[in-house]
Motif scaffolding. Structure first.
Motif, mmCIF file in Angstrom:
data_model
loop_
_atom_site.group_PDB
_atom_site.id
_atom_site.type_symbol
_atom_site.label_atom_id
_atom_site.label_comp_id
_atom_site.label_asym_id
_atom_site.label_seq_id
_atom_site.Cartn_x
_atom_site.Cartn_y
_atom_site.Cartn_z
ATOM 1 N N ARG A 4 50.117 35.310 25.267
ATOM 2 C CA ARG A 4 51.469 35.838 25.057
ATOM 3 C C ARG A 4 51.484 37.285 24.580
ATOM 4 N N PRO A 5 50.655 37.681 23.600
ATOM 5 C CA PRO A 5 50.679 39.087 23.163
ATOM 6 C C PRO A 5 50.341 40.063 24.298
ATOM 7 N N GLU A 6 49.433 39.671 25.177
ATOM 8 C CA GLU A 6 49.075 40.535 26.308
ATOM 9 C C GLU A 6 50.256 40.698 27.254
ATOM 10 N N ILE A 7 50.963 39.620 27.483
ATOM 11 C CA ILE A 7 52.138 39.677 28.356
ATOM 12 C C ILE A 7 53.214 40.541 27.722
ATOM 13 N N GLU A 8 53.405 40.406 26.401
ATOM 14 C CA GLU A 8 54.399 41.219 25.704
ATOM 15 C C GLU A 8 54.080 42.699 25.809
ATOM 16 N N VAL A 9 52.811 43.059 25.636
ATOM 17 C CA VAL A 9 52.403 44.463 25.745
ATOM 18 C C VAL A 9 52.671 44.965 27.160
ATOM 19 N N PHE A 10 52.269 44.195 28.158
ATOM 20 C CA PHE A 10 52.465 44.599 29.546
ATOM 21 C C PHE A 10 53.946 44.802 29.856
ATOM 22 N N SER A 34 46.606 50.455 24.540
ATOM 23 C CA SER A 34 45.674 50.927 25.558
ATOM 24 C C SER A 34 44.564 49.910 25.814
ATOM 25 N N GLN A 35 43.992 49.362 24.759
ATOM 26 C CA GLN A 35 42.921 48.371 24.904
ATOM 27 C C GLN A 35 43.405 47.121 25.630
ATOM 28 N N THR A 36 44.604 46.682 25.311
ATOM 29 C CA THR A 36 45.156 45.497 25.964
ATOM 30 C C THR A 36 45.350 45.741 27.450
ATOM 31 N N ILE A 37 45.893 46.900 27.799
ATOM 32 C CA ILE A 37 46.120 47.217 29.205
ATOM 33 C C ILE A 37 44.791 47.351 29.943
ATOM 34 N N LYS A 38 43.807 47.984 29.314
ATOM 35 C CA LYS A 38 42.485 48.100 29.942
ATOM 36 C C LYS A 38 41.881 46.719 30.186
ATOM 37 N N LYS A 39 42.054 45.809 29.233
ATOM 38 C CA LYS A 39 41.546 44.439 29.383
ATOM 39 C C LYS A 39 42.212 43.757 30.575
ATOM 40 N N LEU A 40 43.533 43.914 30.688
ATOM 41 C CA LEU A 40 44.250 43.308 31.806
ATOM 42 C C LEU A 40 43.814 43.922 33.132
ATOM 43 N N GLU A 41 43.594 45.224 33.140
ATOM 44 C CA GLU A 41 43.152 45.903 34.360
ATOM 45 C C GLU A 41 41.768 45.410 34.787
ATOM 46 N N ARG A 42 40.891 45.187 33.818
ATOM 47 C CA ARG A 42 39.568 44.641 34.139
ATOM 48 C C ARG A 42 39.684 43.227 34.712
ATOM 49 N N MET A 43 40.607 42.444 34.174
ATOM 50 C CA MET A 43 40.793 41.071 34.642
ATOM 51 C C MET A 43 41.238 41.029 36.102
ATOM 52 N N ILE A 44 42.151 41.935 36.475
ATOM 53 C CA ILE A 44 42.651 41.890 37.849
ATOM 54 C C ILE A 44 41.899 42.825 38.784
ATOM 55 N N GLY A 45 41.141 43.768 38.210
ATOM 56 C CA GLY A 45 40.338 44.664 39.024
ATOM 57 C C GLY A 45 41.100 45.807 39.660
ATOM 58 N N ALA A 46 42.224 46.179 39.048
ATOM 59 C CA ALA A 46 43.024 47.283 39.585
ATOM 60 C C ALA A 46 43.851 47.906 38.467
ATOM 61 N N PRO A 47 44.188 49.194 38.593
ATOM 62 C CA PRO A 47 45.037 49.820 37.583
ATOM 63 C C PRO A 47 46.447 49.225 37.601
#
Length: 54
Positions: A4-10, A34-47
């Protein structure tokens, strides 16, 4: 799986389009945003957001 926190940040960053305002709104540091967004970007493999120096 997303937490949930990751979704809220996004979603907040998608609304604000500004890392600093997102941090202020969620009461977390800009670095955490920034760290949360970078983590999400790594998970999906795209900016997820286009970053500028401005």
């Amino acid at each position: 799986m997303l937490e949930r926190p990751e979704i809220e940040v996004f979603l907040t960053l998608a609304e604000e389009l500004h890392f600093g305002r997102t941090g202020e709104r969620l009461r977390i540091s800009t670095g955490s945003v920034s760290q949360t967004i970078k983590k999400l970007e790594r998970m999906i493999g795209a900016p997820l957001f286009e970053r500028t120096s401005r």
